[in-house]
Each structure stands twice: as C-alpha cells, then as structure tokens.
Design an enzyme around this catalytic site. Sequence first.
Site, PDB file in Angstrom:
ATOM      1  N   LYS A   1      15.365  48.203  51.199  1.00 22.65           N
ATOM      2  CA  LYS A   1      14.317  48.567  52.157  1.00 22.65           C
ATOM      3  C   LYS A   1      14.831  49.471  53.279  1.00 22.65           C
ATOM      4  O   LYS A   1      14.058  49.862  54.146  1.00 22.65           O
ATOM      5  CB  LYS A   1      13.728  47.292  52.781  1.00 22.65           C
ATOM      6  CG  LYS A   1      12.784  46.555  51.843  1.00 22.65           C
ATOM      7  CD  LYS A   1      11.807  45.712  52.621  1.00 22.65           C
ATOM      8  CE  LYS A   1      10.669  45.227  51.744  1.00 22.65           C
ATOM      9  NZ  LYS A   1       9.694  44.439  52.498  1.00 22.65           N
TER      10      LYS A   1
ATOM     11  N   ARG B   1      -1.583  38.738  54.027  1.00 22.39           N
ATOM     12  CA  ARG B   1      -2.402  39.565  54.904  1.00 22.39           C
ATOM     13  C   ARG B   1      -3.662  39.927  54.142  1.00 22.39           C
ATOM     14  O   ARG B   1      -4.574  39.149  54.046  1.00 22.39           O
ATOM     15  CB  ARG B   1      -1.622  40.810  55.344  1.00 22.39           C
ATOM     16  CG  ARG B   1      -0.637  40.516  56.437  1.00 22.39           C
ATOM     17  CD  ARG B   1       0.364  41.607  56.625  1.00 22.39           C
ATOM     18  NE  ARG B   1       1.282  41.670  55.505  1.00 22.39           N
ATOM     19  CZ  ARG B   1       2.449  42.283  55.528  1.00 22.39           C
ATOM     20  NH1 ARG B   1       2.825  42.916  56.607  1.00 22.39           N
ATOM     21  NH2 ARG B   1       3.242  42.288  54.478  1.00 22.39           N
TER      22      ARG B   1
HETATM   23  P1  ADP Z   1       9.319  41.104  52.941  1.00 22.38           P
HETATM   24  O1  ADP Z   1      10.400  42.112  52.958  1.00 22.38           O
HETATM   25  O2  ADP Z   1       9.643  39.866  52.178  1.00 22.38           O
HETATM   26  O3  ADP Z   1       7.932  41.635  52.663  1.00 22.38           O
HETATM   27  P2  ADP Z   1       8.482  40.898  55.680  1.00 22.38           P
HETATM   28  O4  ADP Z   1       9.403  40.706  56.829  1.00 22.38           O
HETATM   29  O5  ADP Z   1       7.786  42.182  55.578  1.00 22.38           O
HETATM   30  O6  ADP Z   1       9.345  40.589  54.414  1.00 22.38           O
HETATM   31  O7  ADP Z   1       7.427  39.726  55.630  1.00 22.38           O
HETATM   32  C1  ADP Z   1       7.803  38.385  55.443  1.00 22.38           C
HETATM   33  C2  ADP Z   1       6.588  37.570  55.130  1.00 22.38           C
HETATM   34  O8  ADP Z   1       5.692  37.589  56.227  1.00 22.38           O
HETATM   35  C3  ADP Z   1       5.777  38.064  53.937  1.00 22.38           C
HETATM   36  O9  ADP Z   1       5.254  36.945  53.267  1.00 22.38           O
HETATM   37  C4  ADP Z   1       4.673  38.850  54.583  1.00 22.38           C
HETATM   38  O10 ADP Z   1       3.524  38.901  53.760  1.00 22.38           O
HETATM   39  C5  ADP Z   1       4.424  38.011  55.805  1.00 22.38           C
HETATM   40  N1  ADP Z   1       3.793  38.780  56.887  1.00 22.38           N
HETATM   41  C6  ADP Z   1       4.258  39.882  57.488  1.00 22.38           C
HETATM   42  N2  ADP Z   1       3.391  40.323  58.440  1.00 22.38           N
HETATM   43  C7  ADP Z   1       2.339  39.452  58.422  1.00 22.38           C
HETATM   44  C8  ADP Z   1       1.092  39.359  59.140  1.00 22.38           C
HETATM   45  N3  ADP Z   1       0.744  40.251  60.064  1.00 22.38           N
HETATM   46  N4  ADP Z   1       0.262  38.332  58.845  1.00 22.38           N
HETATM   47  C9  ADP Z   1       0.605  37.443  57.887  1.00 22.38           C
HETATM   48  N5  ADP Z   1       1.738  37.472  57.164  1.00 22.38           N
HETATM   49  C10 ADP Z   1       2.600  38.461  57.426  1.00 22.38           C
END
Ligand code: ADP
Length: 163
Positions: free
Chosen positions: A41, A91
């Site tokens: 990433k 989301r």
């Molecule tokens: P990854 O690299 O695993 O996608 P992220 O840091 O982007 O990791 O997200 C971790 C988790 O948090 C995932 O399950 C993602 O869907 C959730 N997540 C991120 N932002 C939000 C949000 N605004 N509302 C709900 N869940 C979220």
Amino acid sequence: MKVAVYPGTFDPITLGHLDIIRRGAHLVDKLVIGVTTNPAKEPMFTVDERLAMVHREVAGMPGQIDVVAFDSLLMDFAESQGATAILRGLRAVADFEYEFQMAGMNQKLNDSIETVFLMADVSLQPIASKLVKEIARFGGSIDKFVTPAVAEDVRRHLRGGSR
Ligand code: ADP
C-alpha cells in the site's frame, strides 16, 4: 477472556477507525489493534509512526486496548493474540465485496475465528485514509476526518519535516 483483533493499515488513523475501535472495545474484554506493515500500500507513515499515532489516539479510551504491529498472515496473528474474532469496519457497498472475500477465505484458514463487521456512526462512514491523504496533498482541510494531532502529523509529513 474474549479477545478480538482489529487489523488495518491506519495510514493515518481516522475518526472512522476510532469510532470502530470505541464500539469494538465495548464488545470484548481486550481489543488488539493490529497495525499491518503492508508495503504493497506504500504507506505515508512508517509502521513505527503508525503504531505511535494509534497508541496516542486510543490512550484514555475505556476498555483494554493493545496496539501491536504484525506482518504475518492475519489468522496466525489473531491466533497468537488468543483472539476469537476479527473486527472489520464496513463503510459502503464498495467495501463489501473485498471484505466478503477476505472473511470467506479467512474462515477456510481458521474456522474458529469469526469475522465481525461493525458500522461506524453514519456521519463518519465516508471517511477513508486514502482520501484524507489526497485532500491533504492538495492543501485541503482534513480537520473533519482526523483528530487535530493526526492532522498535524499529516501536515508535518507533507512539509517534509521529521516527527
Ligand atoms: P486496510 O488496509 O485493511 O483496508 P484500513 O486502515 O484502511 O485497513 O481500515 C481498517 C478497517 O477499518 C477496515 O475494515 C476498514 O473497512 C475499516 N474502516 C476504515 N475507515 C472506516 C470508516 N470510516 N467507517 C467504518 N469502517 C472503516
């Protein structure tokens, strides 16, 4: 003792993540936030920076919350932490397909660890780390999406300063 792992890149941690953490911590005795190295990433922040940010942001939250880096298979990490559940945030519909596939494959790898999905507060659902970084790169305000300390971390990073 019920333990769940909440894995993610947290690059950077947003108000959406924090809402999921708050909700998840209510459900279990211990929530382990797994900060993945995930070089694919190309994160803005190093894993040590992300660990420090997450630590700082969850300090003072109710419940037992640990913050641990991992670069192994998620199910192996969850097992090593004594977890019986993986917590993920959902989301929009867009998240569903990827999460559905991951949960399905993880179930095949270890059927004794359940994936549990939580929804953040409706107002926080559109927030994504990726967009926060894009907005900040174009000079926009990210104050509605992250805490003031994280917003400052992002701004400092973009100015090229060290933390
Ligand atoms: P990854 O690299 O695993 O996608 P992220 O840091 O982007 O990791 O997200 C971790 C988790 O948090 C995932 O399950 C993602 O869907 C959730 N997540 C991120 N932002 C939000 C949000 N605004 N509302 C709900 N869940 C979220």
